[in-house]
Design an enzyme around this catalytic site. Structure first.
Site, PDB file in Angstrom:
ATOM      1  N   GLY A 152       0.832  -1.204   0.000  1.00 35.77           N
ATOM      2  CA  GLY A 152       0.000   0.000   0.000  1.00 35.77           C
ATOM      3  C   GLY A 152       0.860   1.245   0.000  1.00 35.77           C
ATOM      4  CB  ILE A 208      -2.813   3.739   0.122  1.00 42.40           C
ATOM      5  CG1 ILE A 208      -3.741   3.165  -0.944  1.00 42.40           C
ATOM      6  CG2 ILE A 208      -3.599   4.288   1.299  1.00 42.40           C
ATOM      7  CD1 ILE A 208      -4.489   1.918  -0.535  1.00 42.40           C
ATOM      8  CB  ILE A 267      18.153  -6.221 -10.810  1.00 41.61           C
ATOM      9  CG1 ILE A 267      18.951  -7.244  -9.990  1.00 41.61           C
ATOM     10  CG2 ILE A 267      19.013  -5.696 -11.968  1.00 41.61           C
ATOM     11  CD1 ILE A 267      19.391  -8.449 -10.768  1.00 41.61           C
ATOM     12  CE  LYS A 314      10.601 -13.308  15.617  1.00 43.09           C
ATOM     13  NZ  LYS A 314      11.538 -13.199  16.764  1.00 43.09           N
ATOM     14  CB  THR A 315      12.535  -5.666  13.770  1.00 45.47           C
ATOM     15  OG1 THR A 315      13.624  -6.330  14.406  1.00 45.47           O
ATOM     16  CG2 THR A 315      11.502  -5.259  14.799  1.00 45.47           C
ATOM     17  N   PRO A 351      13.430  -8.478   8.745  1.00 49.25           N
ATOM     18  CG  PRO A 351      11.595  -9.679   7.944  1.00 49.25           C
ATOM     19  CD  PRO A 351      12.280  -9.273   9.215  1.00 49.25           C
ATOM     20  N   GLY A 386     -14.174  -3.001 -20.635  1.00 52.00           N
ATOM     21  CA  GLY A 386     -13.481  -4.255 -20.893  1.00 52.00           C
ATOM     22  C   GLY A 386     -13.136  -4.393 -22.361  1.00 52.00           C
ATOM     23  CB  CYS A 392     -16.046   2.005 -21.393  1.00 55.30           C
ATOM     24  SG  CYS A 392     -14.941   2.396 -22.762  1.00 55.30           S
ATOM     25  CG  HIS A 395     -13.291   4.582 -18.358  1.00 54.98           C
ATOM     26  ND1 HIS A 395     -13.634   3.317 -17.927  1.00 54.98           N
ATOM     27  CD2 HIS A 395     -12.895   4.438 -19.636  1.00 54.98           C
ATOM     28  CE1 HIS A 395     -13.428   2.456 -18.896  1.00 54.98           C
ATOM     29  NE2 HIS A 395     -12.981   3.102 -19.947  1.00 54.98           N
ATOM     30  CD  GLU A 455     -14.327   3.993 -14.415  1.00 54.13           C
ATOM     31  OE1 GLU A 455     -15.291   4.677 -14.831  1.00 54.13           O
ATOM     32  OE2 GLU A 455     -13.776   3.115 -15.107  1.00 54.13           O
TER      33      GLU A 455
END
Ligand code: GLN
Length: 533
Positions: free
Chosen positions: A16, A19, A148, A187-188, A190, A354, A381, A507, A509
């Site tokens: 996220g 966000i 990479i 857990k820290t 990573p 679509g 659409c 569209h 939205e």
């Protein structure tokens, strides 16, 4: 002079980050700052326009007609600011431009290298957003530290830190703390490792935003601060929000993230004004009821394929203090000739955009069911194209009517290729894209919704309603409620003797925002609410 914030991610993808970057944008705006948002994606596609929704989710289209990453949708929804072609950059785009310059001889015979040529190109894309009226440019780097492909981007943003001065640049690193059940704790390690990777490149994060399922204990915060070299107060927890993503800016503000940014940049601004945002979140968190909307589409199992659509439906619900239960109904479920049970329980049906053949007959059957049974219907659409095909077949009696995209040999091509599209060879960036004006018919549901006679909406399609069939469709009562200003293109249709049956070629939205729900989504949900009773 503009300041720069870079948001990177570590440990896993799908954290996220978009966000979070968008939420940072919202916080800065609520502090009275003028911002720009930028997404840099390390993959090699020139843009996401040709990528499958299965791989990349929705393609978001800007006003100026660029097919971009869906995170730009979050940026627009959270900040209320339109993005543009400058707001989305991929490695593919960078290499493409550098190689074209090389072919033109712009580099005067120099050897072209990752550093400085690619990194310079990346930096110039970031700085292109730092226009005089901009206070802060927020750049999100896609992917995960350690990839990479992402290395040149990280190198470029490290260089910006050096060139602009560390007071003018902030690095915000987002990470994930897994909860190990057997150990009973977060857990820290990573996170430590992903920050170590960043430091290897020469980037020392100023803030750590930690996604986790459970709260961070004081112990965990201290550990993260010590091992990741981040001040204790800059270890920010972003626990999975319970109701809505729009809570994220509030969660970050509670922990003082906006203040940390102000202090780092030495900007004096009054406290964050988040009143309207809080009111909006409250309407979503405490709805008065639920409206059920069936989305009849092809990508029924994919959340990200219809990201903006789902958000717009929720905004439309919030406008009525309703939560919207979105039920994905596979278009193929309508193809047996039966109406699926779940469709019968819906307060409204929607057919989204679509491409391609699969599921179209099912969509047409769903539209017929909605039209004949007075169920609020919204077509977008391809949804409009299917609605016109359905009307042509079952009301105008044009047997076999179809779109030439799906049946090139149809006897009644009621939807066909636009003239300029017939010459198109390349698939990338060649559709009818971006914002186009549309004139609304007086007295239509469209004009009532918008409260305007001319609007602008964003497009992404190749096919159009065939003008040859307009007289037949209109004679049988279909109202062409939105046309291009020259009258040549049908942009909206509706069935007047129906509680709410509206379909649009664009569209809508893409332009809905939580603080400004889109009028068509608002009225569609309003009609569904009426039906629910
Ligand atoms: N496939 C249709 C077209 O190209 C519809 C596209 C869409 O729904 N975005 O016109």
């Amino acid at each position: 002079m503009a300041k720069f914030i870079f948001v990177t991610g570590g440990v896993v993808s799908s954290l996220g980050k978009g966000i979070t970057a968008a939420s940072i944008g919202r916080l800065l705006i609520s502090r009275g700052l003028r911002i720009r948002m930028l997404k840099m994606d390390p993959y090699l596609n020139v843009d996401p326009g040709t990528m499958s929704p299965y791989q990349h989710g929705e393609v978001y289209v800007t006003d100026d007609g660029v097919e971009t990453d869906l995170d730009l949708g979050h940026y627009e929804r959270f900040t209320g600011q339109p993005t543009s072609r400058k707001s989305s950059v991929t490695s593919g785009r960078i290499y493409w431009d550098v190689l074209q310059k090389e072919r033109r001889g712009d580099y005067l015979g120099h050897t072209i290298q990752m550093i400085p040529h690619i990194t310079d190109e990346i930096k110039s894309r970031v700085r292109a957003l730092a226009e005089p009226e901009v206070d802060v440019v927020v750049t999100e780097i896609g992917g995960t530290v350690g990839d990479i492909e992402g290395l040149t981007f990280l190198e470029a943003i490290r260089q910006i830190g050096l060139e602009e001065g560390r007071d003018n640049v902030m690095y915000i690193h987002m990470t994930y703390l897994p909860f190990i059940r057997a150990a009973g704790e977060l857990k820290t390690k990573p996170s430590q490792q992903s920050v170590a990777k960043l430091r290897e490149i020469g980037i020392i994060p100023d803030v750590l935003v930690c996604r986790s399922e459970t709260p961070l204990t004081e112990d965990i915060r201290r550990k993260l601060s010590l091992f990741c070299n981040v001040p204790l107060h800059a270890v920010i927890e972003e626990i999975d929000v319970r109701h809505t993503i729009y809570e994220v800016p509030l969660v970050l503000a509670e922990q003082g993230l906006d203040e940390i940014i102000m202090v780092h940049f030495r900007l004096a601004r009054p406290g964050a004004k988040l009143g309207p945002w809080k009111t909006m979140v409250d309407a979503i968190v405490h709805p008065e009821g639920t409206v059920k909307i069936g989305v009849v589409g092809k990508y029924s199992e994919l959340q990200d394929a219809y990201k903006s659509l789902h958000e717009a439906l929720r905004h439309g619900g919030a406008a009525h203090r309703q939560s919207v239960q979105i039920v994905q109904i596979s278009a193929e479920a309508f193809e047996s000739g039966q109406i699926p049970d779940e469709a019968r329980q819906m307060d409204g049906l929607l057919v989204p955009g679509g491409f391609g053949k699969r599921g179209t007959e099912g969509k047409i059957a769903a539209i017929r069911y909605a039209r004949e049974n007075g169920i609020p219907f919204f077509g977008i659409c391809l949804g409009l194209q299917c609605a016109v095909i359905e009307y042509a077949r079952h009301v105008c009696g044009l047997e076999g009517a179809h779109s030439t995209e799906i049946d090139p040999a149809t006897p009644h091509p009621v939807v066909c290729l636009m003239e300029e599209q017939e010459k198109v060879v390349d698939l990338g960036g060649s559709m009818r894209l971006g914002a186009w004006p549309c004139v609304l018919r007086k007295g239509s549901a469209a004009a009532r919704a918008y409260g305007a006679d001319q609007i602008s909406e964003r497009h992404r399609h190749r096919y159009e309603v065939n003008n040859r069939y307009r007289p037949q469709l209109e004679a049988k009562g279909l109202v062409l409620s939105g046309l291009s200003p020259d009258g040549h293109l049908v942009e909206m249709v509706e069935v007047p003797a129906h509680p709410w049956f509206v379909a649009v070629q664009f569209h809508p939205e893409l332009k809905s925002q939580p603080l400004l729900p889109h009028p068509l989504f608002r009225d569609f949900i309003g009609a569904a609410l009426k039906r629910r009773g």
